[in-house]
Write a protein that holds these residues in place. Structure first.
Motif, short mmCIF file in Angstrom:
data_model
loop_
_atom_site.label_atom_id
_atom_site.label_comp_id
_atom_site.label_asym_id
_atom_site.label_seq_id
_atom_site.Cartn_x
_atom_site.Cartn_y
_atom_site.Cartn_z
N LEU A 1 -13.96 5.41 4.11
CA LEU A 1 -14.46 5.12 5.44
C LEU A 1 -14.45 3.61 5.70
CD1 LEU A 1 -15.90 6.00 8.10
CD2 LEU A 1 -18.06 5.71 6.86
N ALA A 2 -14.93 2.85 4.73
CA ALA A 2 -14.97 1.39 4.88
C ALA A 2 -13.56 0.81 5.01
CB ALA A 2 -15.68 0.76 3.68
N LEU A 3 -12.62 1.34 4.22
CA LEU A 3 -11.23 0.88 4.30
C LEU A 3 -10.64 1.19 5.67
CD1 LEU A 3 -8.67 -0.26 2.89
CD2 LEU A 3 -8.14 2.09 2.20
N THR A 4 -10.88 2.40 6.16
CA THR A 4 -10.37 2.80 7.47
C THR A 4 -10.93 1.92 8.58
OG1 THR A 4 -10.15 5.10 6.74
CG2 THR A 4 -10.19 4.71 9.11
N ILE A 5 -12.24 1.69 8.55
CA ILE A 5 -12.87 0.87 9.58
C ILE A 5 -12.32 -0.55 9.54
CG2 ILE A 5 -15.04 -0.29 10.18
CD1 ILE A 5 -16.47 2.33 9.59
N PHE A 6 -12.24 -1.13 8.35
CA PHE A 6 -11.80 -2.53 8.24
C PHE A 6 -10.37 -2.70 8.75
CE2 PHE A 6 -9.73 -5.93 5.74
CZ PHE A 6 -10.46 -7.00 6.22
N LEU B 1 -2.22 2.43 16.67
CA LEU B 1 -2.59 1.52 15.57
C LEU B 1 -3.19 2.29 14.40
CD1 LEU B 1 -4.06 -1.35 17.75
CD2 LEU B 1 -1.91 -1.38 16.48
N GLY B 2 -3.90 3.39 14.68
CA GLY B 2 -4.39 4.23 13.60
C GLY B 2 -3.25 4.85 12.82
N LEU B 3 -2.21 5.29 13.53
CA LEU B 3 -1.03 5.85 12.86
C LEU B 3 -0.28 4.79 12.06
CD1 LEU B 3 0.34 8.21 15.67
CD2 LEU B 3 -0.72 8.89 13.50
N VAL B 4 -0.23 3.57 12.60
CA VAL B 4 0.40 2.47 11.86
C VAL B 4 -0.31 2.25 10.53
CG1 VAL B 4 0.75 -0.04 11.84
CG2 VAL B 4 1.34 1.29 13.87
N PHE B 5 -1.64 2.26 10.58
CA PHE B 5 -2.44 2.10 9.35
C PHE B 5 -2.16 3.24 8.36
CE2 PHE B 5 -6.58 3.75 7.62
CZ PHE B 5 -6.56 2.98 6.46
N ILE B 6 -2.25 4.47 8.82
CA ILE B 6 -2.10 5.63 7.93
C ILE B 6 -0.70 5.66 7.31
CG2 ILE B 6 -1.98 8.16 7.87
CD1 ILE B 6 -4.15 8.14 10.06
N LEU B 7 0.33 5.52 8.15
CA LEU B 7 1.70 5.65 7.66
C LEU B 7 2.10 4.49 6.76
CD1 LEU B 7 3.42 6.96 10.93
CD2 LEU B 7 2.72 8.28 8.91
N SER B 8 1.68 3.27 7.11
CA SER B 8 2.04 2.12 6.29
C SER B 8 1.36 2.14 4.93
CB SER B 8 1.72 0.82 7.03
OG SER B 8 0.34 0.74 7.32
N PHE B 9 0.09 2.52 4.89
CA PHE B 9 -0.63 2.59 3.62
C PHE B 9 -0.14 3.79 2.79
CE2 PHE B 9 -3.04 -0.80 5.05
CZ PHE B 9 -4.05 -1.16 4.18
N ARG B 10 0.20 4.88 3.47
CA ARG B 10 0.75 6.04 2.76
C ARG B 10 2.10 5.68 2.13
NH1 ARG B 10 4.10 10.49 3.92
NH2 ARG B 10 3.49 12.41 2.82
N SER B 11 2.91 4.93 2.86
CA SER B 11 4.21 4.51 2.34
C SER B 11 4.03 3.63 1.10
CB SER B 11 4.98 3.75 3.42
OG SER B 11 6.17 3.21 2.91
N ALA B 12 3.06 2.71 1.16
CA ALA B 12 2.80 1.84 0.00
C ALA B 12 2.32 2.66 -1.19
CB ALA B 12 1.77 0.79 0.37
N ALA B 13 1.49 3.68 -0.94
CA ALA B 13 0.98 4.52 -2.04
C ALA B 13 2.10 5.34 -2.67
CB ALA B 13 -0.12 5.44 -1.51
N LYS B 14 3.02 5.86 -1.84
CA LYS B 14 4.11 6.68 -2.36
C LYS B 14 5.11 5.85 -3.16
CE LYS B 14 5.96 9.98 -0.02
NZ LYS B 14 6.67 10.73 1.06
N LYS B 15 5.30 4.59 -2.77
CA LYS B 15 6.28 3.73 -3.44
C LYS B 15 5.66 2.85 -4.51
CE LYS B 15 9.17 3.51 0.72
NZ LYS B 15 9.73 2.62 1.77
N ALA B 16 4.36 3.05 -4.78
CA ALA B 16 3.66 2.19 -5.74
C ALA B 16 4.26 2.34 -7.14
CB ALA B 16 2.18 2.54 -5.77
#
Length: 266
Positions: free
Chosen positions: A93-98, A41-56
């Protein structure tokens, strides 16, 4: 979950669902299912948000980009209004925790028998007795996970307190408040240490208690209703939807507040 030797009792069914897949003994026991699901689930968070940032794009955002921007802006505004220090670490940190806690909590909405059933069938293929296959798919129903998160926050609290106030300032906060009178220093120290230790304890147990209670109700529904569990499962899941994001928000908010208190100079 069916027993190969006959129908499982409700108590055995509940006990099976509440048991982690573990390796090791005693203090060094590792809950493999908790570790695996939290990492995935941590990888899902990192990869999905990274994908959104790259395609922004600066134009009209897509649905996923808009969703990510809403979450980021919400967390950013929460940090700005509650954290009174100056650190570039707090908002990420807050974003990661949430998001991470939210994703782990959301695993509670998956029908309780689905993942164990898949795991049991994999075990059968590998020649393992299905009754010996244990898996808990909600990491936040495991105190090992919630305490690991809270201990991480606790270490950051101590780090910021010493970094900003120095060792002397940090120690003085422990013995010189709330009563700055020498003969009350021992009383102050006991009071402040108890309060300090209570913060990670409350963080861990609050998250665990709420999610564990919700998980237990799902297990009771499944254990007593069998194949008829799904309608009731989804009814309870509707109410549980309020708990899942709320607990992630509370954990994030308390983390921000605790780190803000640690960063204040008195």
């Amino acid at each position: 979950m069916a027993d190969t030797g006959g129908e499982q009792s409700v108590s055995a069914y509940i006990q099976h669902h509440l048991t982690n897949a573990s390796v090791g003994e005693g203090f060094w026991t590792l809950h493999v299912d908790t570790l695996a699901w939290s990492i995935v689930l941590g990888l899902v968070f990192i990869l999905s948000f990274r994908s959104a940032a790259k395609k922004a794009t600066s134009g009209v955002p897509g649905k996923w980009q808009a969703c990510v921007e809403i979450v980021v802006e919400f967390v950013d505004s929460t940090v700005k209004s509650n954290y009174h220090g100056n650190s570039p670490l707090i908002a990420p940190l807050a974003l990661t925790i949430f998001v991470w806690v939210l994703l782990m909590n959301l695993m509670d909405l998956i029908p309780i028998d689905l993942i164990p059933y898949i795991a049991q069938n994999i075990g059968i293929i590998m020649g393992v007795n299905p009754n010996d296959v244990y898996i808990k798919s909600v990491p936040t129903t495991d105190t090992s996970m919630t305490f690991a998160l809270s201990i991480g926050v606790f270490i950051l609290m101590i780090y910021y307190s010493i970094k900003i106030k120095g060792v002397g300032g940090f120690m003085k906060e422990l013995y010189a408040q709330p009563f700055n009178t020498p003969w009350l220093y021992p009383f102050n120290f006991i009071l402040e240490v108890v309060g300090l230790v209570a913060k990670p304890l409350s963080l861990a147990l609050r998250l665990f208690g709420n999610l564990y209670a919700g998980e237990l109700i799902f297990i009771l529904i499944a254990g007593t209703m069998g194949l008829w569990q799904l309608p009731v499962h989804f009814i309870w899941a509707t109410f549980h939807l309020l708990i899942i994001p709320l607990q992630a928000f509370i954990f994030m908010m308390l983390t921000i507040v605790y780190l803000s208190m640690a960063s204040e100079k008195h």
